[in-house]
Design a protein around this motif. Sequence first.
Motif, mmCIF file in Angstrom:
data_model
loop_
_atom_site.group_PDB
_atom_site.id
_atom_site.type_symbol
_atom_site.label_atom_id
_atom_site.label_comp_id
_atom_site.label_asym_id
_atom_site.label_seq_id
_atom_site.Cartn_x
_atom_site.Cartn_y
_atom_site.Cartn_z
ATOM 1 N N ILE A 118 0.843 -1.193 0.000
ATOM 2 C CA ILE A 118 0.000 0.000 0.000
ATOM 3 C C ILE A 118 0.882 1.248 0.000
ATOM 4 O O ILE A 118 0.659 2.195 -0.773
ATOM 5 C CB ILE A 118 -0.951 -0.001 1.217
ATOM 6 N N GLU A 119 1.889 1.234 0.862
ATOM 7 C CA GLU A 119 2.790 2.378 0.945
ATOM 8 C C GLU A 119 3.476 2.651 -0.402
ATOM 9 O O GLU A 119 3.653 3.811 -0.801
ATOM 10 C CB GLU A 119 3.854 2.130 2.024
ATOM 11 N N LYS A 120 3.844 1.581 -1.101
ATOM 12 C CA LYS A 120 4.529 1.730 -2.386
ATOM 13 C C LYS A 120 3.615 2.382 -3.426
ATOM 14 O O LYS A 120 4.053 3.260 -4.193
ATOM 15 C CB LYS A 120 4.985 0.358 -2.878
ATOM 16 N N ALA A 121 2.336 1.955 -3.456
ATOM 17 C CA ALA A 121 1.390 2.517 -4.430
ATOM 18 C C ALA A 121 1.126 3.992 -4.143
ATOM 19 O O ALA A 121 1.093 4.823 -5.067
ATOM 20 C CB ALA A 121 0.084 1.726 -4.402
ATOM 21 N N ILE A 122 0.944 4.328 -2.859
ATOM 22 C CA ILE A 122 0.688 5.721 -2.507
ATOM 23 C C ILE A 122 1.927 6.573 -2.806
ATOM 24 O O ILE A 122 1.808 7.714 -3.266
ATOM 25 C CB ILE A 122 0.280 5.840 -1.023
ATOM 26 N N ALA A 123 3.102 6.021 -2.568
ATOM 27 C CA ALA A 123 4.345 6.740 -2.878
ATOM 28 C C ALA A 123 4.448 7.021 -4.383
ATOM 29 O O ALA A 123 4.967 8.069 -4.800
ATOM 30 C CB ALA A 123 5.552 5.939 -2.402
ATOM 31 N N GLN A 124 3.962 6.079 -5.205
ATOM 32 C CA GLN A 124 3.978 6.274 -6.656
ATOM 33 C C GLN A 124 3.107 7.473 -7.035
ATOM 34 O O GLN A 124 3.490 8.296 -7.875
ATOM 35 C CB GLN A 124 3.459 5.003 -7.349
ATOM 36 N N LEU A 125 1.945 7.578 -6.397
ATOM 37 C CA LEU A 125 1.067 8.722 -6.654
ATOM 38 C C LEU A 125 1.689 10.012 -6.125
ATOM 39 O O LEU A 125 1.573 11.074 -6.748
ATOM 40 C CB LEU A 125 -0.304 8.488 -6.010
ATOM 41 N N ASP A 126 2.343 9.895 -4.974
ATOM 42 C CA ASP A 126 2.976 11.067 -4.370
ATOM 43 C C ASP A 126 4.092 11.601 -5.270
ATOM 44 O O ASP A 126 4.261 12.820 -5.449
ATOM 45 C CB ASP A 126 3.531 10.692 -2.996
ATOM 46 N N ALA A 127 4.843 10.676 -5.853
ATOM 47 C CA ALA A 127 5.938 11.086 -6.740
ATOM 48 C C ALA A 127 5.420 11.824 -7.973
ATOM 49 O O ALA A 127 6.144 12.632 -8.572
ATOM 50 C CB ALA A 127 6.737 9.857 -7.169
ATOM 51 N N ALA A 128 4.158 11.554 -8.329
ATOM 52 C CA ALA A 128 3.535 12.230 -9.473
ATOM 53 C C ALA A 128 2.847 13.523 -9.045
ATOM 54 O O ALA A 128 2.162 14.164 -9.867
ATOM 55 C CB ALA A 128 2.539 11.296 -10.153
ATOM 56 N N GLY A 129 3.003 13.905 -7.777
ATOM 57 C CA GLY A 129 2.394 15.133 -7.278
ATOM 58 C C GLY A 129 0.903 15.032 -7.060
ATOM 59 O O GLY A 129 0.188 16.043 -7.121
ATOM 60 N N LEU A 130 0.421 13.833 -6.770
ATOM 61 C CA LEU A 130 -1.023 13.613 -6.668
ATOM 62 C C LEU A 130 -1.488 13.309 -5.244
ATOM 63 O O LEU A 130 -2.654 12.957 -5.039
ATOM 64 C CB LEU A 130 -1.440 12.468 -7.603
#
Length: 580
Positions: A270-282
């Motif tokens: 879960i943390e990895k998926a949210i981090a992916q969105l975070d890296a996209a500024g989302l």
Amino acid sequence: MNIFADLRTLVIDTLAGMERDGLLPAGLATDAVSVEPPRDAGHGDMATNAAMVLAKPAGMKPRDIADALAARLTDDPRVASVDIAGPGFLNLRLADTVWQGLVVNALTDPGFGRSTMGGQEKVLVEYVSANPTGPLHVGHTRGAVFGDALASLLDYAGYDVTREYYINDGGAQVDVLARSVYLRYQEAHDLSVDWPEGTYPGDYLIDVGEALKAKVGDIWLDAPEDVWLQEVRLFATEAMMDLIRSDLAKLNITMDNFYSEKSLYGTGKIEKAIAQLDAAGLIYRGTLEPPKGKMPEDWEPREQTLFKSTEHGDDVDRPVQKSDGAWTYFAPDIAYHYDKIERGFDSLIDVFGADHGGYVKRMKAAVSALSGGRVPLDVKLTQLVKLSKNGEPFKMSKRAGTFITLSDVVDEVGADVTRFHMLTRKNDAPLDFDFAKVTEQSKDNPVFYVQYAHARVNSVLRKAREAGIAVDDATLAGADLTKLNHAAELAVARKVAEWPRMVEIAAKGHEPHKIAFYLYDLASDLHGLWNLGNAETDLRFIQDGDNATSQAKIALIRAVQVVIAGGLGILGVTPAEEMR
């Protein structure tokens, strides 16, 4: 062999020749050129819009293009005539030999109707995915049948398909299941229990409670909840999944994968998926507006971690983490779909019940954001099923305690009837399931009508063999099919020819119900030809003393049977060898 695709190729090649000869300007895009059946069958076998869609980019009148195109198309031996309708539509009539040849193709090509359209694109179809808290109910049945038929259809159309069930075993409802099983465990020890509101009192947990007693004896009878909850939760979930697998087996459904929601927690997924969105500024911290219908005094604004889903087509941004740091229900679903993307699937399909309609935009937004728009997600909603008998609401045994189960329905009418009827409406349209009508033997019952057509051909084959007529496919394919020249016979051959095209249309739209509709129409044409033979002896399938003509006519109906068997295979229905 897809005759419609072949004729479109002819049209495109002819247009290219016109460009080379200076009759058309070079470089015209032909993507919008289509060849399909005309709306009115009386206008011909096929129609093309080529002149209409090319007129503007070519700077020419549609009629001028149509005249030149028609003159060249008639040079092909497959094209008997071309008529120009209106401002420039072309209606084509094909030679009888085309339809006769398609009968041969159906008898000699083991993959007749199959397509390479999918190009082995990897597709994940997730369906059923019911909470593991009890047996599947009639609502799940429709989603299960639709998802399974769609997966089979895509496989038939050349996709590399994976079937997957998402086990919703990460939420609080599984704790409720564990407590309900514990109550049955206590009852198995002859203890009297009270059932708190919200627990699952269905009889289906009696055996689970007995099995738990057999496994652990009485060691948990007086133990506090924190001692037994996690163990009972795991035990109960496995028992329910065994029950669900058994229910699916009744419908001849086998999943490739069962994916546990619980496996997402504590593993960093879960943390990895949210981090992916975070890296996209989302990902950001913010406070949402109160839900519609809430009075301001009922709303307590709280800062949460939000996904900027509006940047990918959603109506509002969505919370992924609560103010107390706990994940929302949406967070593991994001992680699950991110895992799908990481597993290398080219496209995703989710089959949800109609009550999940509000989840569609946020899930599409998440997949779009996580894949950079590369992986499409199609969410199919299945509407409710209304059970009745002779028009009256039908009540059955409710072993589940509160709902009618999939098993109840299949036990009542059988898997084949259940599966076919669940596909007689588009997935997002409500479905009436009348137990009397789905088993009646009449034209109004599509299940019977299609099965009867398949069985009728078997009856003819059996009688032909008894008369000493060879009716193996190789012999039938070598028959003199020019004897198939009656308008009614050629109409049946034309319907057979539509099969490869119908597979591709249904697959492109993710609409397996179109296969059921087509099979009904094909069966209707066969029954109509049979009935004509009652009045016109020349149309009877077995012509006394004329084996050659008999074989030609039987070749036609055997081709129908091949297509019906293929179509029923997609729907997961066993063709009837005879009707009883």
